[in-house]
Motif scaffolding. Structure first.
Motif, mmCIF file in Angstrom:
data_model
loop_
_atom_site.group_PDB
_atom_site.id
_atom_site.type_symbol
_atom_site.label_atom_id
_atom_site.label_comp_id
_atom_site.label_asym_id
_atom_site.label_seq_id
_atom_site.Cartn_x
_atom_site.Cartn_y
_atom_site.Cartn_z
ATOM 1 N N LEU A 84 -13.362 12.342 -17.547
ATOM 2 C CA LEU A 84 -12.070 12.525 -18.207
ATOM 3 C C LEU A 84 -11.829 13.989 -18.552
ATOM 4 C CD1 LEU A 84 -12.160 9.364 -20.488
ATOM 5 C CD2 LEU A 84 -10.923 9.666 -18.323
ATOM 6 N N GLU A 85 -12.849 14.696 -18.980
ATOM 7 C CA GLU A 85 -12.718 16.128 -19.270
ATOM 8 C C GLU A 85 -12.373 16.893 -18.009
ATOM 9 O OE1 GLU A 85 -13.732 20.156 -19.101
ATOM 10 O OE2 GLU A 85 -15.201 18.717 -18.342
ATOM 11 N N ARG A 86 -13.036 16.577 -16.910
ATOM 12 C CA ARG A 86 -12.770 17.267 -15.647
ATOM 13 C C ARG A 86 -11.345 17.015 -15.151
ATOM 14 N NH1 ARG A 86 -18.111 16.405 -15.914
ATOM 15 N NH2 ARG A 86 -19.542 17.863 -14.864
ATOM 16 N N THR A 87 -10.902 15.766 -15.216
ATOM 17 C CA THR A 87 -9.551 15.466 -14.745
ATOM 18 C C THR A 87 -8.493 16.145 -15.620
ATOM 19 O OG1 THR A 87 -9.478 13.370 -15.963
ATOM 20 C CG2 THR A 87 -10.190 13.282 -13.656
ATOM 21 N N GLY A 88 -8.835 16.459 -16.848
ATOM 22 C CA GLY A 88 -7.908 17.178 -17.719
ATOM 23 C C GLY A 88 -7.678 18.617 -17.300
ATOM 24 N N ARG A 89 -8.536 19.147 -16.418
ATOM 25 C CA ARG A 89 -8.412 20.534 -15.966
ATOM 26 C C ARG A 89 -7.632 20.689 -14.668
ATOM 27 N NH1 ARG A 89 -13.955 22.671 -14.986
ATOM 28 N NH2 ARG A 89 -14.820 20.613 -15.284
ATOM 29 N N VAL A 90 -7.220 19.629 -14.042
ATOM 30 C CA VAL A 90 -6.628 19.741 -12.703
ATOM 31 C C VAL A 90 -5.263 20.409 -12.687
ATOM 32 C CG1 VAL A 90 -7.922 17.773 -11.795
ATOM 33 C CG2 VAL A 90 -5.631 17.417 -12.693
ATOM 34 N N GLY A 91 -4.543 20.410 -13.810
ATOM 35 C CA GLY A 91 -3.218 21.004 -13.847
ATOM 36 C C GLY A 91 -3.198 22.478 -13.519
ATOM 37 N N ASP A 92 -4.284 23.177 -13.787
ATOM 38 C CA ASP A 92 -4.369 24.602 -13.497
ATOM 39 C C ASP A 92 -4.755 24.892 -12.049
ATOM 40 O OD1 ASP A 92 -3.803 25.061 -16.153
ATOM 41 O OD2 ASP A 92 -5.903 25.321 -16.722
#
Length: 131
Positions: A107-115
């Motif tokens: 979940l933490e990793r998927t939160g970074r995909v916007g960048d």
């Protein structure tokens, strides 16, 4: 020659490409199902996209036990990357999805995909092996 036969076989455009396998995680065991997730990396951020892709492949493999490959397009859409995961059966897909849905690291990793990725560029495909 059968009149109108062309429309029986091809509806819309045909898309072809060539993919480079950058990284694999897992032992490539028997697979009845293969899922893929593709997304378009943001221009100028491809080194970060590739590092993220490798990290995500390793993490998904460690959480689910599924074999995961991370790939980049060579001849197709510039900047597109794909993760390919293999599953022994349909139950393994459900088990993997449930494990990822509750894994804090995922979940933490998927939160970074916007960048890193073009918004709404993701596509998923599920394929079943037919014998």
């Amino acid at each position: 020659r059968v009149k109108g036969a062309r429309r029986l076989f091809i509806q819309g455009a045909v898309v072809d490409g060539l993919t480079n396998i950058v990284h694999t995680a897992g032992d490539e065991g028997p697979m009845a199902y293969v899922s893929s997730l593709s997304a378009l990396g943001i221009a100028g951020k491809m080194p970060e996209v590739i590092a993220f892709g490798i990290d995500m492949a390793d993490h998904v493999n460690s959480v689910t036990g599924s074999d995961v490959s991370f790939c980049t397009d060579v001849f197709a859409e510039v900047g597109r990357v794909t993760w390919v995961a293999g599953y022994a059966d349909a139950a393994a897909i459900d088990t993997a999805q449930e494990a990822l849905a509750t894994d804090a690291g995922y979940l933490e990793r998927t939160g970074r995909v916007g960048d890193l990725f073009v918004p709404s560029s993701g596509t998923t495909v599920l394929s079943q092996r037919l014998n």
